[in-house]
Write an enzyme that holds these catalytic residues in place. Structure first.
Site, PDB file in Angstrom:
ATOM      1  N   SER A 123       0.832  -1.203   0.000  1.00  0.00           N
ATOM      2  CA  SER A 123       0.000   0.000   0.000  1.00  0.00           C
ATOM      3  C   SER A 123       0.867   1.254   0.000  1.00  0.00           C
ATOM      4  CB  SER A 123      -0.917  -0.001   1.220  1.00  0.00           C
ATOM      5  OG  SER A 123      -0.200   0.472   2.343  1.00  0.00           O
ATOM      6  N   LYS A 124       0.201   2.384  -0.173  1.00  0.00           N
ATOM      7  CA  LYS A 124       0.917   3.656  -0.193  1.00  0.00           C
ATOM      8  C   LYS A 124       1.618   3.914   1.132  1.00  0.00           C
ATOM      9  CE  LYS A 124      -1.490   6.331  -3.676  1.00  0.00           C
ATOM     10  NZ  LYS A 124      -2.069   7.601  -4.054  1.00  0.00           N
TER      11      LYS A 124
END
Ligand code: GLU
Length: 515
Positions: A266-267
């Protein structure tokens, strides 16, 4: 039948910095477009104005430019289907929502947020696992399917807020062929009556995406696996709008997993896992505190764009041979969508580093010297182009990133003040110290033209013989005395670059310090 022209699009939403997975999606689109002589389009999907992040569009543009993905049509370049930004296309979507209503495939829904909450609570209380507005629940809600026609007209005329929802059939199998996954079959009962048009007249992602892909004559939709659940809904939209014959071919790319395979990358993983998840550094703000934040980028961490591209290409695709090094041109030649895997790809940053080392070493000394010269200038150290080239030349097999040149090669510019203790305690003793002092005396004076590595080695061997020592007994002490470090590139090459005057001076300093 004539072959359909290949037109692909990368369609990011400017809701923050472009994630590295997005760069891979753009890359696969680009490779397919170039391979098949098609057109690469970039469309900005900014219908969700609440999630708009200033600077994100520019960031997307710069990220793609840096990795070398060229766009044929884009908001910046324009093209036959301009504008390429959905917020600027807002007036174009309404007619399609109206068409769907007219044909009985969509309906007006007047439910207030409170009414929707009540519906969800009621379903939750009845233990319905995933409460949704769908073919069953819609019957209890306030919409143009349940209300009398005149009431609907009156609500619309009086400006009551409404949304337009897709009327998803209750019992129907939706199937389509994905280029990577084969046949995908979903039962319509699993699909909810998605909102197509919001109360402010803005289309949602689903409607805008289908209308634009149709109007822009997109032939292939290549996107991340997270969009697979939306695809059946998109297939219904193509069908209901009468566009099924020209529906693009879908290819849903495999997920990118964290290095240990425990879940989607994920970011937020970048800071946690110690490697960047963005192509370029991103200056943002903390969602909770509003304080400025900086997220690392591959560019700023010292990755070369060609290394990142090669690495990303292999996250989910392989050529079916043992070749691992591919330039962009070679990737274009070799890329086949059929060879994209459907199993998730683990993000192994060690492999990215391996690619970086390869591409760094493939560069000439003249190309690499500026990295070192820039760092030297920052530290106020003067250095000739020629010396910088010599240093990067001997160091390039030993570094992974351009910034390592300075870190690892400092001793070419600054005499050591500390010496590797492990070597000193094992290899330094009185006879060795005396031998190194003798070597310093035997070296030609600094005013003489600097001797090359072979000459310096020959003098060393002679000096050691005269002292009754074998060169092997002194070599490590010599390195530590001159560089401070236990390991480095070829020792006599190092001495030759430093110059005899500097070497003699460093040897005498070490003899004095270490005794
Ligand atoms: N706007 C979507 C995104 O942000 C695009 C999905 C698609 O390619 O259809 O990824």
């Amino acid at each position: 039948m004539t072959e359909r022209p290949v037109r692909v699009r990368f369609a990011p939403s400017p809701t923050g910095p472009l994630h590295i997975g997005g760069v891979r999606t753009a890359l696969y689109n680009y490779l397919l477009a170039r391979k098949l002589g098609g057109t690469m389009i970039l469309r900005i999907e900014d219908t969700d104005q609440n999630r708009f992040v200033p600077g994100a569009e520019d960031y997307i543009r710069q990220s793609l430019e840096w990795v070398g993905i060229e766009l044929d049509e884009s908001p910046w370049k324009g093209g036959p289907h301009a504008p390429y930004k959905q917020s600027e296309r807002k007036p174009m979507y309404r007619e399609y929502a109206d068409q769907l209503i007219r044909d009985g495939y969509a309906y007006y829904a007047f439910d207030t947020p409170e009414e929707l909450d009540v519906m969800r609570e009621r379903l939750q209380a009845a233990k319905v696992p995933n409460p949704q507005y769908n073919s069953i629940t819609r019957a209890q809600m306030r919409n143009s399917l349940t209300l009398p026609e005149d009431e609907v007209k009156q609500l619309l005329d009086s400006g009551t807020p409404y949304v337009i929802r897709l009327k998803v059939p209750r019992k129907e199998e939706v199937r389509f062929q994905d280029m990577i996954r084969g046949w995908v079959v979903v039962h319509s009962s699993a699909i909810d009556d998605k909102v197509l048009m919001k109360s402010d007249g803005m289309p949602t992602y689903h409607l805008a995406n289908i209308v634009d892909d149709h109007l822009m004559d997109i032939s292939h939709v290549i996107r991340g696996e997270e969009w697979l659940p939306s695809a059946p809904l998109h297939v219904l939209l193509y069908r209901y709008l009468g566009w099924e014959k020209t529906m693009p071919q879908f290819a849903h790319l495999p997920l990118l997993l964290k290095p240990d395979g425990t879940g989607k990358l994920s970011k937020r993983d970048g800071d946690r896992l110690g490697f960047p998840v963005f192509a370029l550094e991103w200056h943002g703000t903390d969602a909770e505190t509003g304080a400025p934040t900086v997220s690392r980028g591959y560019r700023e961490d010292g990755y070369l764009p060609e290394a990142l591209v090669n690495f990303l290409a292999f996250l989910g695709w392989n050529p079916g041979t043992s070749q691992e090094i591919f330039s962009m041109e070679e990737l274009i030649q070799a890329f086949e969508i059929d060879r994209v895997s459907k199993s998730p790809a683990k993000f192994d940053v060690a492999k990215a580093k391996w690619y970086n080392e390869h591409y760094l070493r493939a560069k000439s000394n003249a190309e690499l010297a500026p990295y070192l010269l820039t760092a030297l200038a920052e530290h106020g150290i003067e250095c000739s182009e020629q010396k910088a080239e010599q240093v990067v030349g001997v160091m390039k097999e030993r570094v992974s990133f351009p910034q390592d040149f300075w870190q690892e090669a400092k001793y070419f510019f600054e005499a050591p003040t500390e010496y590797d203790q492990a070597v000193v305690s094992k290899k330094w003793n009185a006879p060795v110290s005396a031998a190194l002092a003798a070597y310093a005396d035997a070296l030609p004076a600094s005013s003489e033209p600097s001797a090359n590595a072979e000459v310096l080695k020959a003098i060393f061997t002679q000096s050691m013989e005269a002292q009754g020592l074998k060169p092997g007994q002194v070599l490590q002490a010599l390195r530590v005395a001159v560089t401070g470090a236990a390991a480095g590139p070829d020792l006599f090459e190092t001495l030759a670059i430093l110059g005899t005057g500097e070497v003699a001076q460093r040897l005498r300093a070490a003899v004095e310090r270490l005794g």
